[in-house]
Design an enzyme around this catalytic site. Structure first.
Site, mmCIF file in Angstrom:
data_model
loop_
_atom_site.group_PDB
_atom_site.id
_atom_site.type_symbol
_atom_site.label_atom_id
_atom_site.label_comp_id
_atom_site.label_asym_id
_atom_site.label_seq_id
_atom_site.Cartn_x
_atom_site.Cartn_y
_atom_site.Cartn_z
ATOM 1 N NE ARG A 35 59.191 20.439 86.865
ATOM 2 C CZ ARG A 35 58.153 19.662 87.143
ATOM 3 N NH1 ARG A 35 58.314 18.578 87.891
ATOM 4 N NH2 ARG A 35 56.944 19.967 86.685
ATOM 5 C CE LYS A 61 57.780 23.170 88.759
ATOM 6 N NZ LYS A 61 57.162 24.170 87.851
ATOM 7 C CG HIS A 137 63.419 22.605 81.094
ATOM 8 N ND1 HIS A 137 62.866 22.103 82.256
ATOM 9 C CD2 HIS A 137 62.368 22.866 80.267
ATOM 10 C CE1 HIS A 137 61.548 22.084 82.142
ATOM 11 N NE2 HIS A 137 61.219 22.529 80.939
ATOM 12 N NE ARG A 140 59.919 19.119 82.786
ATOM 13 C CZ ARG A 140 59.092 18.331 83.473
ATOM 14 N NH1 ARG A 140 59.499 17.130 83.846
ATOM 15 N NH2 ARG A 140 57.871 18.727 83.769
ATOM 16 C CG HIS A 163 53.341 19.059 82.180
ATOM 17 N ND1 HIS A 163 53.409 18.858 80.815
ATOM 18 C CD2 HIS A 163 54.574 19.513 82.551
ATOM 19 C CE1 HIS A 163 54.625 19.164 80.388
ATOM 20 N NE2 HIS A 163 55.334 19.571 81.417
ATOM 21 C CE1 TYR A 172 57.419 19.042 75.190
ATOM 22 C CE2 TYR A 172 55.621 18.259 76.562
ATOM 23 C CZ TYR A 172 56.897 18.769 76.440
ATOM 24 O OH TYR A 172 57.650 19.010 77.546
#
Length: 219
Positions: A35, A61, A137, A140, A163, A172
């Protein structure tokens, strides 16, 4: 983004010190799937290149760390970038930084978004595959999509992209379905344009995951 679109975007930065930084930043985003905020928080101490398998430690995160392998092309560009921007190699220095009034600090997200948008607009003038709006983004997302098309399992991609849920990574797989459906439509439109007076009932139907699996001999 397609590989061709990314290639053209990476050709846009000028051959200046700032251009070297901007180009490597985009290479880093695409080569790690980080990110934009994660990439900007990387310090020199987070990079391990004096090993058989170079990698970078990224803080995701919730301050959750992960290690992402560095591709050979990323390492090659990293070496050159470091020689220009980090000749002293201070471990606590941010990998990407700006100098304002003599003070070196972490580059801002706004600054990264600004020059990536600029290079995207320039690239689109020569490559129609470049999206109208290019932002960090997208690199990414392209990283994840290209890994999927190369055959990487979704759980591996999920781990590399940090994720929390595999459902997020499954986008994807859906992207591939959409691309094939689009290809089907293009073929149909091409055939109909060649025989405008002999329009027949559409033969193509939207392909779902089960249909695609059968097409590729997976079922």
């Amino acid at each position: 983004m397609t590989r061709d679109a990314i290639k053209v975007i990476l050709e846009q930065p000028p051959k200046t010190k700032i251009g070297i930084r901007d180009r490597f930043f985009m290479i880093f985003l695409y080569g790690t799937g980080a990110r934009v905020s994660e990439a900007l928080n990387v310090r020199l101490k987070d990079i391990e290149i004096a090993t058989k398998d170079p990698f970078v430690r990224i803080l995701g995160k919730g301050n959750k760390p992960r290690c992402v392998p560095l591709l050979d092309i990323t390492v090659e560009n990293l070496d050159y970038y470091l020689s220009v921007y980090h000749p002293n190699g201070l471990p606590e220095d941010y990998l990407f930084y700006t100098v304002i009034k003599g003070t070196k600090d972490c580059m801002s997200v706004a600054n990264a978004e600004r020059f990536i948008k600029k290079y995207g607009e320039a690239a689109r003038k020569t490559c129609s595959q470049v999206p109208e709006n290019v932002y960090p983004h997208l690199f990414r997302h392209s990283f994840g999509a290209h890994l999927y098309r190369m055959g990487f399992p979704l759980p591996v991609i999920a781990k590399l992209l940090d994720h929390e849920s595999l459902e997020t990574t499954e986008i994807y797989a859906q992207t591939d379905t959409e691309m094939i459906n689009a290809a089907f439509r293009e073929v149909e439109e091409s055939l109909q344009s060649q025989n405008p007076l002999e329009l027949k009932e559409k033969k193509w139907k939207l392909a779902d995951e089960e249909t695609l699996a059968k097409l590729y001999g997976l079922k």
